[in-house]
Design a protein around this motif. Structure first.
Motif, PDB file in Angstrom:
ATOM      1  N   THR A  91       0.654  -1.354   0.049  1.00 40.71           N
ATOM      2  CA  THR A  91      -0.032   0.074   0.121  1.00 40.71           C
ATOM      3  C   THR A  91       0.871   1.113   0.058  1.00 40.71           C
ATOM      4  N   GLU A  92       0.336   2.157  -0.777  1.00 46.75           N
ATOM      5  CA  GLU A  92       0.984   3.491  -0.540  1.00 46.75           C
ATOM      6  C   GLU A  92       1.349   4.082   0.751  1.00 46.75           C
ATOM      7  N   ALA A  93       0.492   3.771   1.790  1.00 45.97           N
ATOM      8  CA  ALA A  93       0.711   4.218   3.068  1.00 45.97           C
ATOM      9  C   ALA A  93       1.510   3.301   3.934  1.00 45.97           C
ATOM     10  N   PRO A 101       6.006  -1.275   0.638  1.00 45.65           N
ATOM     11  CA  PRO A 101       5.934  -0.553  -0.621  1.00 45.65           C
ATOM     12  C   PRO A 101       5.391  -1.036  -1.717  1.00 45.65           C
ATOM     13  N   LEU A 102       4.727  -0.047  -2.346  1.00 43.06           N
ATOM     14  CA  LEU A 102       4.172  -0.420  -4.005  1.00 43.06           C
ATOM     15  C   LEU A 102       5.535  -0.709  -4.645  1.00 43.06           C
ATOM     16  N   PRO A 103       5.399  -1.404  -5.735  1.00 45.55           N
ATOM     17  CA  PRO A 103       6.494  -1.428  -6.651  1.00 45.55           C
ATOM     18  C   PRO A 103       6.887  -0.128  -7.139  1.00 45.55           C
ATOM     19  N   PHE A 107      10.825   1.134  -6.277  1.00 52.18           N
ATOM     20  CA  PHE A 107      11.720   1.592  -7.282  1.00 52.18           C
ATOM     21  C   PHE A 107      12.513   2.901  -7.046  1.00 52.18           C
ATOM     22  N   ARG A 108      11.371   3.943  -6.281  1.00 55.56           N
ATOM     23  CA  ARG A 108      11.980   5.165  -6.263  1.00 55.56           C
ATOM     24  C   ARG A 108      12.869   5.252  -4.984  1.00 55.56           C
ATOM     25  N   LEU A 109      12.574   4.345  -3.813  1.00 60.77           N
ATOM     26  CA  LEU A 109      13.424   4.225  -2.645  1.00 60.77           C
ATOM     27  C   LEU A 109      14.899   3.855  -3.396  1.00 60.77           C
ATOM     28  N   PRO A 127       2.131   8.231 -19.256  1.00 58.88           N
ATOM     29  CA  PRO A 127       1.242   9.223 -19.519  1.00 58.88           C
ATOM     30  C   PRO A 127      -0.073   9.135 -18.945  1.00 58.88           C
ATOM     31  N   TRP A 128      -0.101   7.954 -18.134  1.00 57.76           N
ATOM     32  CA  TRP A 128      -1.425   7.710 -17.351  1.00 57.76           C
ATOM     33  C   TRP A 128      -0.830   7.529 -15.853  1.00 57.76           C
ATOM     34  N   ASN A 129      -0.045   8.682 -15.492  1.00 61.45           N
ATOM     35  CA  ASN A 129       0.549   8.822 -13.976  1.00 61.45           C
ATOM     36  C   ASN A 129      -0.537   9.092 -13.162  1.00 61.45           C
ATOM     37  N   ILE A 130      -0.221   8.078 -12.049  1.00 70.58           N
ATOM     38  CA  ILE A 130      -1.283   8.429 -10.592  1.00 70.58           C
ATOM     39  C   ILE A 130      -0.572   9.465  -9.955  1.00 70.58           C
ATOM     40  N   ASN A 131       0.857   9.289  -9.722  1.00 73.24           N
ATOM     41  CA  ASN A 131       1.772  10.173  -8.945  1.00 73.24           C
ATOM     42  C   ASN A 131       1.979  11.668 -10.005  1.00 73.24           C
ATOM     43  N   ASP A 132       1.396  12.909  -9.610  1.00 72.04           N
ATOM     44  CA  ASP A 132       1.784  13.897 -10.361  1.00 72.04           C
ATOM     45  C   ASP A 132       3.174  13.955 -10.741  1.00 72.04           C
ATOM     46  N   THR A 186      -8.025  -0.325 -11.149  1.00 72.67           N
ATOM     47  CA  THR A 186      -8.938  -0.032 -10.098  1.00 72.67           C
ATOM     48  C   THR A 186      -8.852   1.050  -9.181  1.00 72.67           C
ATOM     49  N   HIS A 187      -7.403   1.669  -9.262  1.00 77.25           N
ATOM     50  CA  HIS A 187      -7.178   2.868  -8.529  1.00 77.25           C
ATOM     51  C   HIS A 187      -7.803   4.225  -8.790  1.00 77.25           C
ATOM     52  N   PRO A 188      -8.686   4.609  -7.572  1.00 78.50           N
ATOM     53  CA  PRO A 188      -9.511   5.814  -7.793  1.00 78.50           C
ATOM     54  C   PRO A 188      -8.870   6.873  -8.564  1.00 78.50           C
TER      55      PRO A 188
HETATM   56  C1  HEC Z   1      -0.870  -2.351  -5.387  1.00 74.48           C
HETATM   57  C2  HEC Z   1      -0.864  -1.403  -6.296  1.00 74.48           C
HETATM   58  C3  HEC Z   1       0.133  -1.239  -7.430  1.00 74.48           C
HETATM   59  C4  HEC Z   1       0.793  -2.327  -8.215  1.00 74.48           C
HETATM   60  C5  HEC Z   1       0.694  -3.650  -7.945  1.00 74.48           C
HETATM   61  C6  HEC Z   1       1.418  -1.719  -9.072  1.00 74.48           C
HETATM   62  N1  HEC Z   1       1.223  -0.370  -9.149  1.00 74.48           N
HETATM   63 FE1  HEC Z   1       2.232   1.035 -10.209  1.00 74.48          FE
HETATM   64  N2  HEC Z   1       1.738   2.641  -9.216  1.00 74.48           N
HETATM   65  C7  HEC Z   1       0.722   2.230  -8.354  1.00 74.48           C
HETATM   66  C8  HEC Z   1       0.474   3.628  -7.542  1.00 74.48           C
HETATM   67  C9  HEC Z   1      -0.516   4.010  -6.433  1.00 74.48           C
HETATM   68  C10 HEC Z   1       1.447   4.497  -8.308  1.00 74.48           C
HETATM   69  C11 HEC Z   1       1.671   6.042  -7.863  1.00 74.48           C
HETATM   70  C12 HEC Z   1       2.552   5.967  -6.501  1.00 74.48           C
HETATM   71  C13 HEC Z   1       3.801   6.583  -6.596  1.00 74.48           C
HETATM   72  O1  HEC Z   1       4.606   6.406  -7.303  1.00 74.48           O
HETATM   73  O2  HEC Z   1       4.045   7.178  -5.393  1.00 74.48           O
HETATM   74  C14 HEC Z   1       2.252   3.866  -9.278  1.00 74.48           C
HETATM   75  C15 HEC Z   1       3.110   4.269 -10.324  1.00 74.48           C
HETATM   76  C16 HEC Z   1       3.466   3.537 -11.392  1.00 74.48           C
HETATM   77  C17 HEC Z   1       4.107   4.059 -12.487  1.00 74.48           C
HETATM   78  C18 HEC Z   1       4.515   5.730 -12.653  1.00 74.48           C
HETATM   79  C19 HEC Z   1       3.675   6.585 -13.062  1.00 74.48           C
HETATM   80  C20 HEC Z   1       2.574   6.808 -12.121  1.00 74.48           C
HETATM   81  O3  HEC Z   1       1.310   6.122 -12.359  1.00 74.48           O
HETATM   82  O4  HEC Z   1       2.676   7.565 -11.234  1.00 74.48           O
HETATM   83  C21 HEC Z   1       4.315   3.229 -13.399  1.00 74.48           C
HETATM   84  C22 HEC Z   1       4.893   3.229 -14.757  1.00 74.48           C
HETATM   85  C23 HEC Z   1       3.709   1.801 -12.877  1.00 74.48           C
HETATM   86  N3  HEC Z   1       3.060   2.159 -11.546  1.00 74.48           N
HETATM   87  C24 HEC Z   1       3.583   0.842 -13.566  1.00 74.48           C
HETATM   88  C25 HEC Z   1       3.317  -0.358 -12.850  1.00 74.48           C
HETATM   89  C26 HEC Z   1       3.691  -1.521 -13.543  1.00 74.48           C
HETATM   90  C27 HEC Z   1       4.167  -2.120 -14.545  1.00 74.48           C
HETATM   91  C28 HEC Z   1       3.337  -2.524 -12.432  1.00 74.48           C
HETATM   92  C29 HEC Z   1       3.699  -4.183 -12.271  1.00 74.48           C
HETATM   93  C30 HEC Z   1       5.058  -4.358 -12.602  1.00 74.48           C
HETATM   94  C31 HEC Z   1       2.828  -1.789 -11.335  1.00 74.48           C
HETATM   95  N4  HEC Z   1       2.860  -0.614 -11.824  1.00 74.48           N
HETATM   96  C32 HEC Z   1       2.072  -2.420 -10.019  1.00 74.48           C
HETATM   97  C33 HEC Z   1       0.166   1.390  -7.771  1.00 74.48           C
HETATM   98  C34 HEC Z   1       0.429   0.109  -7.998  1.00 74.48           C
END
Ligand code: HEC
Length: 217
Positions: A91-93, A101-103, A107-109, A127-132, A186-188
């Motif tokens: 989870t993000e939190a 941590p989420l993947p 990666f960022r850590l 281009p479909w970023n969740i994090n600004d 499914t992310h809001p």
């Molecule tokens: C349990 C939820 C979850 C899983 C599993 C997950 N992601 Fe994400 N991902 C997120 C969230 C939430 C963010 C933004 C949070 C952040 O980066 O701080 C993010 C960020 C990203 C980003 C950077 C752009 C953005 O959206 O901000 C990419 C690219 C991405 N994910 C691809 C993937 C890929 C490919 C996988 C599988 C290898 C994956 N994610 C697995 C939730 C998830």
């Protein structure tokens, strides 16, 4: 007289054989190592080869973490994962809730620790970023990201940020595990910003950017 000619012929053949052997060795050795380039990283190795090596390691760690750690958990961002076997949540939190941590956070850590070395930087964009902060920003990132989504192939070029010249590359970040697509789709934030975008397995979801500082010309 004939003996002298025979002798000369034998010497010429021996010399030619030696020359051929030297040529062959030189070609074989040159082909075995990365092409050195005048312009490029300080180590003198072609920057294109360097970014490829870095990317191989980054992608391997990212895929291993998602497939063999996150994908085995019982909960992903508040939602139960049916085939999960480890009683923990990604989870993000994660810090506040005792999760992991989420993947993308993992990666960022890693990238923050690597950046302390000051040798090169890397990160995720989409281009479909969740994090600004992970939208494509520079002209290079915008063009590279669009091309990578279109072709599924890496995009590499020189770019300048401030007065520093970089050899930069964007590699496709693909949906390599089921968890990638279920969590994003499914992310809001994703549903609110990109209601029509539903990722499928294997699809390009974003890009891994690597910036290698090079000496200016
Ligand atoms: C349990 C939820 C979850 C899983 C599993 C997950 N992601 Fe994400 N991902 C997120 C969230 C939430 C963010 C933004 C949070 C952040 O980066 O701080 C993010 C960020 C990203 C980003 C950077 C752009 C953005 O959206 O901000 C990419 C690219 C991405 N994910 C691809 C993937 C890929 C490919 C996988 C599988 C290898 C994956 N994610 C697995 C939730 C998830």
């Amino acid at each position: 007289m004939f003996a002298f000619l025979r002798n000369l012929k034998a010497k010429t053949i021996a010399l030619l054989t030696l020359a051929a052997a030297i040529c062959f060795t030189a070609i074989a050795c040159a082909g075995g190592s990365p092409t050195p380039q005048a312009e490029g990283s300080s180590s003198g190795i072609n920057p294109e080869v360097v970014v490829d090596y870095i990317h191989t390691v980054l992608l391997a760690d990212r895929t291993a973490y998602t497939k063999h750690v996150v994908n085995r958990l019982k909960t992903l961002e508040g939602k139960p994962k049916e085939d999960g076997v480890v009683p923990a949540e990604a989870t993000e939190a994660w810090k506040e809730t005792g999760g992991i941590p989420l993947p993308a956070q993992m990666f960022r850590l890693g990238s923050e620790i690597a950046a302390e070395e000051g040798t090169f930087t890397y990160g995720l964009i989409s281009p479909w970023n969740i994090n600004d902060s992970q939208a494509p920003k520079t002209d290079f990132e915008k063009e590279a990201m669009a091309k990578v989504v279109e072709t599924g192939e890496p995009y590499k070029d020189y770019q300048e940020i401030g007065s520093q010249k970089y050899f930069s590359a964007v590699y496709p970040d693909k949906a390599v595990a089921e968890a990638c697509i279920t969590c994003h789709n499914t992310h809001p934030v994703h549903q609110e910003r990109y209601p029509d975008k539903q990722f499928e397995m294997g699809e390009v979801m974003g890009g891994i950017v690597i910036n290698l500082p090079v000496e200016g010309t």
